[in-house]
Scaffold this motif. Structure first.
Motif, mmCIF file in Angstrom:
data_model
loop_
_atom_site.group_PDB
_atom_site.id
_atom_site.type_symbol
_atom_site.label_atom_id
_atom_site.label_comp_id
_atom_site.label_asym_id
_atom_site.label_seq_id
_atom_site.Cartn_x
_atom_site.Cartn_y
_atom_site.Cartn_z
ATOM 1 N N ASP A 150 0.863 -1.175 0.000
ATOM 2 C CA ASP A 150 0.000 0.000 0.000
ATOM 3 C C ASP A 150 0.902 1.227 0.000
ATOM 4 O O ASP A 150 1.484 1.574 1.035
ATOM 5 C CB ASP A 150 -0.904 0.007 1.236
ATOM 6 C CG ASP A 150 -1.881 1.180 1.234
ATOM 7 O OD1 ASP A 150 -1.784 2.031 0.326
ATOM 8 O OD2 ASP A 150 -2.724 1.251 2.143
ATOM 9 N N LYS A 181 0.358 4.246 0.092
ATOM 10 C CA LYS A 181 -0.073 5.341 0.968
ATOM 11 C C LYS A 181 0.555 5.233 2.353
ATOM 12 O O LYS A 181 0.569 6.209 3.115
ATOM 13 C CB LYS A 181 -1.603 5.358 1.076
ATOM 14 C CG LYS A 181 -2.327 5.615 -0.237
ATOM 15 C CD LYS A 181 -3.837 5.661 -0.020
ATOM 16 C CE LYS A 181 -4.589 5.847 -1.330
ATOM 17 N NZ LYS A 181 -4.451 4.680 -2.220
ATOM 18 N N THR A 182 1.053 4.045 2.706
ATOM 19 C CA THR A 182 1.668 3.850 4.022
ATOM 20 C C THR A 182 3.164 4.139 4.000
ATOM 21 O O THR A 182 3.820 4.058 5.049
ATOM 22 C CB THR A 182 1.451 2.410 4.510
ATOM 23 O OG1 THR A 182 2.156 1.498 3.633
ATOM 24 C CG2 THR A 182 -0.036 2.050 4.524
#
Length: 424
Positions: free
Chosen positions: A120, A122-123
């Motif tokens: 992910d 976004k992390t």
């Protein structure tokens, strides 16, 4: 792959299983070339790599990466790289196979490939994202190259990711190799028109399909699932043609306005972290209600497997334009056909992106770059010629556009396989 999984025995309801069913449906139209059809059911090469990086806090994290080259009979592999927590080998296999069909459908001198990392993004911090990209590129560097396999942006990847990939590959080979990826920033050998190319292709094929159906785009109601680069660009172009975008669904939820959403205000808001649902110019509804919205044209531009049998029974659309790869499962395909809903399949509808990627690759080799008007004219001509040929094939055999697209593409792929022969 796991011990239970083989190329020809996929996990139930997987993207690879969908692809295999699509191939089975086209075999009766391949004539003598059908003897080579197993070629289409087995990727040429599948690479699984470990991607370890040191995180900002000093810990070491491991991510799983893939690069699959499905078929290269007609040219180098071509296909994007996606960063997503749900990426699997079977998904990447299917995406690579759809790229094989897609490049052949528009008659580009490519085969099909695809890549991904199960992460992910976004992390991750920007520094961690760069580390993941560079390490992944180094790991798959043994099978990619300007004449071998050319990655491009896909879900959660962009021009910056491509710049890091190009630089990493270039450092490892000892010279700048701009042609190793496409979708790069302009000043690193990118092409004008590339960012909007996939969405433009959806519009061009959709405009022609609407014309053949006798559907006037002025006032036509359009619902768009997935409002990233593909969905938002297609929506803008349809709105410019007089259509009304009545529903939009993105990762934050679904927003509806029967009188039409104001895209000039919605798009900037949708690109923020808050997403489309933070826009005040429509009503927020549960995601399942998206499929109930009254519309003339449905554009699934998110991930695969979104149009299920149940949703196919619900939709009021007369025309489905597949901006995403593999958004319609085979059972739903049959239901839409029975209901008289025309589906312009992904392997032609969203081929605008790979077509302009081809233009970028050609421009990189010649170090001569075209202006955007020339690129759009060339793109529109290739898309229209391909669609018209496919439509003629569909009319001739009384088959769906999807089966016709596969018939045209697979004939080209298997003819190349037959003429090249087997080595050794």
């Amino acid at each position: 792959m796991s011990e239970k999984l083989s190329f020809v025995n996929p996990t139930p309801n997987s993207p690879w299983g969908t692809y295999l069913q699509q191939v089975d449906r086209v075999i009766p139209y391949l004539g003598d070339l059908a003897r080579w059809s197993e070629t289409l059911k087995r990727p040429k090469r599948a690479l699984i790599v470990d991607v370890p990086i040191e995180m900002d806090d000093g810990t070491v994290a491991h991510f799983e990466g893939y690069r699959v080259q499905h078929n290269m009979s007609r040219g180098p592999g071509k296909g994007g790289v996606r960063f997503h927590p749900d990426v699997t080998l079977e998904e990447v296999m299917a995406l690579s196979a759809w790229m094989t069909v897609k490049t052949a459908a528009v008659n580009l001198p490519y085969g099909g490939a695809k890549g991904g990392i199960r992460v992910d993004p976004k992390t991750l911090s920007l520094k961690e994202l760069e580390k993941v990209t560079r390490r992944y590129t180094s790991e798959i560097g043994i099978i990619i190259g300007p004449h071998t396999d050319i990655p491009a942006p896909d879900v959660n990847t962009n021009g910056q990711i491509m710049a890091w990939m190009m630089d990493t590959y270039s450092m490892n080979v000892g010279g700048t190799a701009t042609g190793v990826v496409t979708g790069k920033p302009l000043h690193l050998g990118g092409s004008l028109g590339r960012v909007k190319a996939t969405g433009r292709g959806v519009f061009v094929t959709g405009r022609e399909a609407a014309r053949r159906l006798g559907l006037d785009l002025r006032g036509a109601r359009i619902a768009v699932q997935g409002f990233g680069n593909v969905g938002s660009v297609a929506a803008e172009l349809f709105a410019e043609a007089g259509a009304k975008i009545v529903a939009v669904q993105d990762h934050t939820g679904t927003i509806v306005n029967e009188n039409g959403l104001d895209l000039s205000k919605l798009i900037p808001i949708a690109r923020t972290v808050a997403g489309a649902v933070s826009f005040k110019g429509g009503d927020v509804v549960p995601n399942d209600k998206f499929w109930d919205v009254a519309c003339d044209i449905l554009i699934p531009a998110a991930l695969e497997g979104q149009i299920t049998a149940e949703r196919a029974k619900k939709t009021t659309a007369k025309l489905v334009l597949e901006g995403a790869n593999g958004p319609t499962v085979p059972e739903a395909d049959d239901i839409l056909a029975e209901r008289g809903v025309l589906v312009v399949p992904d392997v032609i509808c969203n081929a605008g992106g790979v077509t302009v990627s081809y233009f970028e690759w050609v421009q990189d080799f010649s170090s001569f770059f075209w202006d955007e008007d020339e690129i759009n004219v060339r793109l529109d001509r290739i898309m229209m010629n391909a669609l018209n040929h496919i439509w003629d094939t569909a009319d001739k055999h009384k088959i769906t556009l999807r089966t016709a697209t596969y018939a045209v593409a697979c004939e080209r792929i298997l003819m190349a396989r037959q003429e090249r022969g087997l080595y050794p």
